[in-house]
Write a protein that holds these residues in place. Sequence first.
Motif, PDB file in Angstrom:
ATOM      1  N   THR A  27     -22.839 -21.571 -66.745  1.00 47.62           N
ATOM      2  CA  THR A  27     -23.008 -21.759 -65.394  1.00 47.62           C
ATOM      3  C   THR A  27     -21.685 -21.580 -64.719  1.00 47.62           C
ATOM      4  O   THR A  27     -20.756 -20.877 -65.486  1.00 47.62           O
ATOM      5  CB  THR A  27     -23.157 -23.514 -65.310  1.00 47.62           C
ATOM      6  N   GLN A  28     -21.284 -21.673 -63.290  1.00 43.28           N
ATOM      7  CA  GLN A  28     -20.257 -21.592 -62.712  1.00 43.28           C
ATOM      8  C   GLN A  28     -19.045 -22.474 -63.180  1.00 43.28           C
ATOM      9  O   GLN A  28     -18.134 -21.902 -63.097  1.00 43.28           O
ATOM     10  CB  GLN A  28     -20.540 -21.793 -61.170  1.00 43.28           C
ATOM     11  N   ASN A  29     -19.462 -23.450 -63.688  1.00 46.04           N
ATOM     12  CA  ASN A  29     -18.587 -24.509 -64.399  1.00 46.04           C
ATOM     13  C   ASN A  29     -18.167 -24.460 -65.790  1.00 46.04           C
ATOM     14  O   ASN A  29     -17.577 -25.019 -66.141  1.00 46.04           O
ATOM     15  CB  ASN A  29     -18.977 -25.687 -64.036  1.00 46.04           C
ATOM     16  N   GLY A  30     -18.742 -23.191 -66.494  1.00 43.30           N
ATOM     17  CA  GLY A  30     -18.512 -22.877 -67.816  1.00 43.30           C
ATOM     18  C   GLY A  30     -19.742 -23.136 -68.461  1.00 43.30           C
ATOM     19  O   GLY A  30     -20.949 -23.227 -68.024  1.00 43.30           O
ATOM     20  N   LEU A  70     -22.656 -34.007 -82.239  1.00 43.76           N
ATOM     21  CA  LEU A  70     -21.202 -33.630 -82.779  1.00 43.76           C
ATOM     22  C   LEU A  70     -20.997 -32.028 -82.841  1.00 43.76           C
ATOM     23  O   LEU A  70     -19.892 -31.621 -82.583  1.00 43.76           O
ATOM     24  CB  LEU A  70     -21.472 -34.230 -84.468  1.00 43.76           C
ATOM     25  N   TRP A  71     -21.911 -31.343 -83.059  1.00 41.70           N
ATOM     26  CA  TRP A  71     -21.852 -29.835 -83.032  1.00 41.70           C
ATOM     27  C   TRP A  71     -21.599 -29.127 -81.494  1.00 41.70           C
ATOM     28  O   TRP A  71     -20.578 -28.617 -81.448  1.00 41.70           O
ATOM     29  CB  TRP A  71     -23.425 -29.254 -83.353  1.00 41.70           C
ATOM     30  N   THR A  76     -17.188 -27.332 -78.084  1.00 42.87           N
ATOM     31  CA  THR A  76     -16.565 -27.522 -76.452  1.00 42.87           C
ATOM     32  C   THR A  76     -15.074 -28.172 -76.550  1.00 42.87           C
ATOM     33  O   THR A  76     -14.486 -27.951 -75.640  1.00 42.87           O
ATOM     34  CB  THR A  76     -17.501 -28.093 -75.472  1.00 42.87           C
ATOM     35  N   GLY A  77     -14.897 -28.622 -77.879  1.00 41.73           N
ATOM     36  CA  GLY A  77     -13.567 -29.321 -77.953  1.00 41.73           C
ATOM     37  C   GLY A  77     -13.601 -30.530 -77.114  1.00 41.73           C
ATOM     38  O   GLY A  77     -12.679 -31.128 -76.674  1.00 41.73           O
ATOM     39  N   GLY A  78     -14.842 -30.948 -76.478  1.00 41.62           N
ATOM     40  CA  GLY A  78     -15.009 -32.306 -76.114  1.00 41.62           C
ATOM     41  C   GLY A  78     -14.933 -32.146 -74.744  1.00 41.62           C
ATOM     42  O   GLY A  78     -15.253 -33.087 -73.887  1.00 41.62           O
ATOM     43  N   SER A  79     -14.826 -31.025 -74.183  1.00 42.74           N
ATOM     44  CA  SER A  79     -14.620 -30.670 -72.662  1.00 42.74           C
ATOM     45  C   SER A  79     -15.924 -31.127 -71.861  1.00 42.74           C
ATOM     46  O   SER A  79     -15.827 -31.453 -70.673  1.00 42.74           O
ATOM     47  CB  SER A  79     -14.143 -29.212 -72.096  1.00 42.74           C
ATOM     48  N   GLU A  80     -17.095 -30.584 -72.412  1.00 41.37           N
ATOM     49  CA  GLU A  80     -18.401 -30.879 -71.547  1.00 41.37           C
ATOM     50  C   GLU A  80     -18.496 -32.511 -71.523  1.00 41.37           C
ATOM     51  O   GLU A  80     -19.047 -32.921 -70.544  1.00 41.37           O
ATOM     52  CB  GLU A  80     -19.478 -30.230 -72.365  1.00 41.37           C
TER      53      GLU A  80
END
Length: 89
Positions: A27-30, A70-71, A76-80
């Motif tokens: 998406t535009q936001n990643g 968890l996957w 995403t390193g938790g960013s999402e």
Amino acid sequence: MARSTKTRPVHEIRLGRIRAAIWENDTQNGTRHNVTLSRLYKDGEEWKDSPSFGRDDLPLVAKVADQAHLWIFQQTGGSETSESRQAVA
């Protein structure tokens, strides 16, 4: 080599007959991830899947959903997750 026109999940998790397919969307936001859960069953000689679950399937549905979460979190390193929380706040 020709690429398949059918989109495939980036990851699948399966416990018994319960499966989580993890899809990646740019998406535009990643990158964002979506998950589809299904129950596999055999109809004659053919394997099929269903989005419907019985009572006894639910413990495995919960475990598969947790593993999918968890996957995605690891990818995403938790960013999402943290961006989603900010959008709700």
